[in-house]
Design a protein around this motif. Structure first.
Motif, PDB file in Angstrom:
ATOM      1  N   GLN A  39     -40.625 -23.580  15.936  1.00  0.00           N
ATOM      2  CA  GLN A  39     -41.379 -22.674  15.078  1.00  0.00           C
ATOM      3  C   GLN A  39     -40.700 -22.557  13.730  1.00  0.00           C
ATOM      4  O   GLN A  39     -39.494 -22.362  13.642  1.00  0.00           O
ATOM      5  CB  GLN A  39     -41.503 -21.300  15.722  1.00  0.00           C
ATOM      6  CG  GLN A  39     -42.364 -20.326  14.927  1.00  0.00           C
ATOM      7  CD  GLN A  39     -42.776 -19.116  15.727  1.00  0.00           C
ATOM      8  OE1 GLN A  39     -43.086 -19.236  16.908  1.00  0.00           O
ATOM      9  NE2 GLN A  39     -42.793 -17.960  15.098  1.00  0.00           N
ATOM     10  N   LEU A  40     -41.496 -22.665  12.658  1.00  0.00           N
ATOM     11  CA  LEU A  40     -40.983 -22.527  11.300  1.00  0.00           C
ATOM     12  C   LEU A  40     -41.176 -21.095  10.848  1.00  0.00           C
ATOM     13  O   LEU A  40     -42.303 -20.645  10.646  1.00  0.00           O
ATOM     14  CB  LEU A  40     -41.700 -23.491  10.351  1.00  0.00           C
ATOM     15  CG  LEU A  40     -41.316 -23.390   8.869  1.00  0.00           C
ATOM     16  CD1 LEU A  40     -39.850 -23.729   8.659  1.00  0.00           C
ATOM     17  CD2 LEU A  40     -42.212 -24.293   8.019  1.00  0.00           C
ATOM     18  N   ASN A  41     -40.067 -20.372  10.688  1.00  0.00           N
ATOM     19  CA  ASN A  41     -40.087 -19.004  10.193  1.00  0.00           C
ATOM     20  C   ASN A  41     -39.307 -18.957   8.888  1.00  0.00           C
ATOM     21  O   ASN A  41     -38.103 -19.197   8.867  1.00  0.00           O
ATOM     22  CB  ASN A  41     -39.461 -18.043  11.205  1.00  0.00           C
ATOM     23  CG  ASN A  41     -40.284 -17.900  12.465  1.00  0.00           C
ATOM     24  OD1 ASN A  41     -41.490 -17.644  12.392  1.00  0.00           O
ATOM     25  ND2 ASN A  41     -39.666 -18.077  13.618  1.00  0.00           N
ATOM     26  N   ASN A  82     -45.332 -39.823  15.754  1.00  0.00           N
ATOM     27  CA  ASN A  82     -45.687 -39.028  16.921  1.00  0.00           C
ATOM     28  C   ASN A  82     -44.547 -38.882  17.925  1.00  0.00           C
ATOM     29  O   ASN A  82     -44.758 -38.431  19.041  1.00  0.00           O
ATOM     30  CB  ASN A  82     -46.922 -39.605  17.612  1.00  0.00           C
ATOM     31  CG  ASN A  82     -46.764 -41.075  17.959  1.00  0.00           C
ATOM     32  OD1 ASN A  82     -45.734 -41.684  17.646  1.00  0.00           O
ATOM     33  ND2 ASN A  82     -47.772 -41.650  18.589  1.00  0.00           N
ATOM     34  N   GLN A  83     -43.326 -39.260  17.546  1.00  0.00           N
ATOM     35  CA  GLN A  83     -42.204 -39.123  18.458  1.00  0.00           C
ATOM     36  C   GLN A  83     -41.710 -37.677  18.487  1.00  0.00           C
ATOM     37  O   GLN A  83     -42.024 -36.861  17.622  1.00  0.00           O
ATOM     38  CB  GLN A  83     -41.061 -40.052  18.045  1.00  0.00           C
ATOM     39  CG  GLN A  83     -40.317 -39.616  16.798  1.00  0.00           C
ATOM     40  CD  GLN A  83     -39.220 -40.603  16.410  1.00  0.00           C
ATOM     41  OE1 GLN A  83     -39.463 -41.795  16.323  1.00  0.00           O
ATOM     42  NE2 GLN A  83     -38.018 -40.077  16.195  1.00  0.00           N
ATOM     43  N   LEU A  84     -40.903 -37.350  19.508  1.00  0.00           N
ATOM     44  CA  LEU A  84     -40.307 -36.032  19.599  1.00  0.00           C
ATOM     45  C   LEU A  84     -39.261 -35.866  18.505  1.00  0.00           C
ATOM     46  O   LEU A  84     -38.492 -36.784  18.213  1.00  0.00           O
ATOM     47  CB  LEU A  84     -39.671 -35.825  20.973  1.00  0.00           C
ATOM     48  CG  LEU A  84     -40.635 -35.803  22.168  1.00  0.00           C
ATOM     49  CD1 LEU A  84     -39.852 -35.687  23.467  1.00  0.00           C
ATOM     50  CD2 LEU A  84     -41.638 -34.667  22.049  1.00  0.00           C
ATOM     51  N   CYS A  85     -39.231 -34.681  17.887  1.00  0.00           N
ATOM     52  CA  CYS A  85     -38.294 -34.386  16.806  1.00  0.00           C
ATOM     53  C   CYS A  85     -37.217 -33.428  17.284  1.00  0.00           C
ATOM     54  O   CYS A  85     -37.411 -32.678  18.245  1.00  0.00           O
ATOM     55  CB  CYS A  85     -39.028 -33.754  15.618  1.00  0.00           C
ATOM     56  SG  CYS A  85     -40.372 -34.753  14.946  1.00  0.00           S
ATOM     57  N   ALA A  86     -36.081 -33.431  16.609  1.00  0.00           N
ATOM     58  CA  ALA A  86     -35.075 -32.409  16.861  1.00  0.00           C
ATOM     59  C   ALA A  86     -35.591 -31.071  16.354  1.00  0.00           C
ATOM     60  O   ALA A  86     -36.392 -31.003  15.418  1.00  0.00           O
ATOM     61  CB  ALA A  86     -33.767 -32.784  16.159  1.00  0.00           C
ATOM     62  N   THR A  87     -35.136 -29.990  16.956  1.00  0.00           N
ATOM     63  CA  THR A  87     -35.577 -28.662  16.554  1.00  0.00           C
ATOM     64  C   THR A  87     -35.310 -28.431  15.066  1.00  0.00           C
ATOM     65  O   THR A  87     -34.210 -28.678  14.572  1.00  0.00           O
ATOM     66  CB  THR A  87     -34.850 -27.587  17.376  1.00  0.00           C
ATOM     67  OG1 THR A  87     -35.138 -27.790  18.763  1.00  0.00           O
ATOM     68  CG2 THR A  87     -35.302 -26.194  16.966  1.00  0.00           C
ATOM     69  N   ALA A 109     -45.574 -23.327  15.491  1.00  0.00           N
ATOM     70  CA  ALA A 109     -46.270 -22.331  14.673  1.00  0.00           C
ATOM     71  C   ALA A 109     -45.534 -22.228  13.346  1.00  0.00           C
ATOM     72  O   ALA A 109     -44.380 -22.671  13.226  1.00  0.00           O
ATOM     73  CB  ALA A 109     -46.322 -20.972  15.368  1.00  0.00           C
ATOM     74  N   ILE A 110     -46.188 -21.648  12.326  1.00  0.00           N
ATOM     75  CA  ILE A 110     -45.574 -21.458  11.007  1.00  0.00           C
ATOM     76  C   ILE A 110     -45.818 -20.033  10.546  1.00  0.00           C
ATOM     77  O   ILE A 110     -46.948 -19.529  10.614  1.00  0.00           O
ATOM     78  CB  ILE A 110     -46.157 -22.442   9.968  1.00  0.00           C
ATOM     79  CG1 ILE A 110     -45.806 -23.891  10.326  1.00  0.00           C
ATOM     80  CG2 ILE A 110     -45.654 -22.110   8.567  1.00  0.00           C
ATOM     81  CD1 ILE A 110     -46.423 -24.917   9.389  1.00  0.00           C
ATOM     82  N   GLY A 118     -49.934 -24.113  16.970  1.00  0.00           N
ATOM     83  CA  GLY A 118     -50.450 -22.751  16.961  1.00  0.00           C
ATOM     84  C   GLY A 118     -50.934 -22.309  15.607  1.00  0.00           C
ATOM     85  O   GLY A 118     -51.414 -23.112  14.793  1.00  0.00           O
ATOM     86  N   ASN A 119     -50.778 -21.023  15.330  1.00  0.00           N
ATOM     87  CA  ASN A 119     -51.269 -20.441  14.091  1.00  0.00           C
ATOM     88  C   ASN A 119     -50.328 -20.699  12.924  1.00  0.00           C
ATOM     89  O   ASN A 119     -49.110 -20.831  13.086  1.00  0.00           O
ATOM     90  CB  ASN A 119     -51.448 -18.929  14.256  1.00  0.00           C
ATOM     91  CG  ASN A 119     -52.549 -18.580  15.247  1.00  0.00           C
ATOM     92  OD1 ASN A 119     -53.585 -19.239  15.290  1.00  0.00           O
ATOM     93  ND2 ASN A 119     -52.317 -17.551  16.045  1.00  0.00           N
TER      94      ASN A 119
END
Length: 422
Positions: free
Chosen positions: A36-38, A56-61, A79-80, A105-106
């Motif tokens: 989640q980008l906060n 489309n690969q998995l990214c690091a957090t 989410a962002i 998400g949203n």
């Protein structure tokens, strides 16, 4: 999916839409692996930290991935949330690709997401937003002024000084320039704005402004835009005599979501900054492009320029089709060019010597019953090709063809052919 009603009105850049349509979640291909980008305070997202891979690969957090085939840095957010008063900006990747946010998400934007070009500083080139193109040097930068970079960049030199970049609309220009608009209303492929030309005066700070960046935000659910999303071009540099270089054009913005919401205070902008108004002020750059796609919407905000919009009736298009027209430079002056060139001013891909230069271009899915115009940019302008050069067909067919461009090279610099089908 049946569209029930659509109401749209356009006036002075204001875009209002109220749409009622059967509700369904849209297919945005996000795996959510970036987390989640906060953003609660001003934050710069460093695109150079993203590893190279497939989109489309998995990214690091907290991180994304750079896909050189798609030419994009892609984040898979869950989410962002951008807090009020907070701004998210970007540090460019070395290959300067656009930015793609795929969101499960949203998306709530109470503050600002800013993919604009950086302000010009003395004795430097205009830095674009991610996916945009550089402005040209002023005469004091490398001893002689240069044109901007990008498909709609302005040429520099002589009476062409103060020329500004183009994108969705033409920039204002005074003379010699490669003056063209480019792209399409769908903003596919995703691409940013073009740079303005540097000024020929022997003074400081007259580089052309960089073009605005390119940003795609695609959410499976709601984009609640209460703040601002922007990808503006930058002013050209200004000197102590209030003389300006040319401005960069606005960039490209796409918003895709199930539901697009926003009050009258919301803003989406991808334009050149208003003209500087100096004694010899650079003309204003062209507008960029904005695209809005949704299932339902109640958006009362302001957009500059007026966007193209669409009610989604199928899965959204994220990338160009596999059979879309493409071209790339195979070689310059007998030297092979990497499939993912750097195009950096301080780390060149090909070094040329003075003389006659042949460039070989490979095209796929492009008709061969026409010709190509190719613009040539140089980092230091001993001469400038103020009229686009014409490439000739070597051989092949619409599926795969090869083209040749010959030109005379007199001085060191970065050569950047920009091709446009006539």
């Amino acid at each position: 999916m049946n569209r029930r009603s659509i109401i749209r009105s356009f006036a002075l850049g204001m875009w209002i839409a109220i749409v009622a349509i059967a509700s369904a979640q849209i297919n945005v291909p996000s795996n959510g692996s970036s987390g989640q980008l906060n953003v609660t305070a001003d934050t710069e997202l460093d695109l150079s930290q993203c590893p190279t891979g497939t989109w489309n690969q998995l990214c690091a957090t907290g991180n994304g991935v750079y896909d050189p085939v798609k030419w994009a840095v892609v984040y898979h957010w869950s989410a962002i949330n951008i807090s009020p008063g907070a701004k998210l900006t970007f540090k460019n990747h070395p290959k300067n690709p656009p930015v793609v946010f795929l969101v499960q998400g949203n998306v709530v934007i109470d503050g600002t997401i800013d993919a604009s070009a950086k302000a010009v500083v003395p004795n430097d080139v205009g830095i674009p937003g991610p996916g945009g193109f550089r402005g040209g040097y002023g005469k004091s930068g490398l001893g002689t002024e240069t044109g901007g970079f990008g498909p709609g960049a302005a040429y520099g030199g002589g009476s062409g000084s103060y020329n500004s970049g183009s994108y969705g609309t033409q920039g204002q220009n005074n003379g010699y320039q490669f003056r063209t608009t480019y792209g399409n209303s769908q903003v596919v492929p995703l691409i940013g704005g073009s740079g303005g030309a540097g000024d020929p005066s022997l003074t400081l700070g007259l580089a052309g402004g960089g073009g605005g960046g390119a940003l795609l935000i695609a959410s499976r659910l709601t984009v609640q835009l209460n703040g601002t999303v922007q990808a503006n071009g930058a002013h050209g540099g200004v000197n102590q005599n209030n003389v300006y270089g040319g401005d960069g054009s606005g960039g490209g913005i796409r918003l895709i979501c199930q539901s697009l919401q926003g009050p009258v205070s919301a803003m989406v902008e991808a334009r050149s900054k208003p003209p500087g108004g100096g004694i010899n002020g650079g003309g204003r750059g062209g507008d960029g492009r904005i695209r809005l796609e949704f299932l339902t919407a109640s958006f009362n905000g302001t957009t500059y320029p007026i966007p193209s919009s669409a009610v989604l009736e199928s899965d959204p298009v994220i990338w160009p089709a596999s059979d879309a027209p493409t071209c790339r430079i195979l070689s310059i002056d007998g030297q092979n060019v990497a499939t993912d060139p750097k195009g950096a001013l301080n780390d060149v891909d090909v070094t040329l010597t003075k003389g006659y230069v042949t460039t070989i271009i490979e095209c796929r899915n492009v008709p061969v019953d026409g010709s190509w115009r190719v613009g040539v940019r140089q980092m230091s302008k001993t001469q400038t090709y103020n009229s686009p050069l014409q490439a000739t067909l070597v051989g092949g067919n619409q599926i795969l063809s090869t083209w040749k461009l010959d030109f005379w090279y007199l001085d060191r610099g970065v050569v950047q052919p920009i091709a446009q089908k006539l």
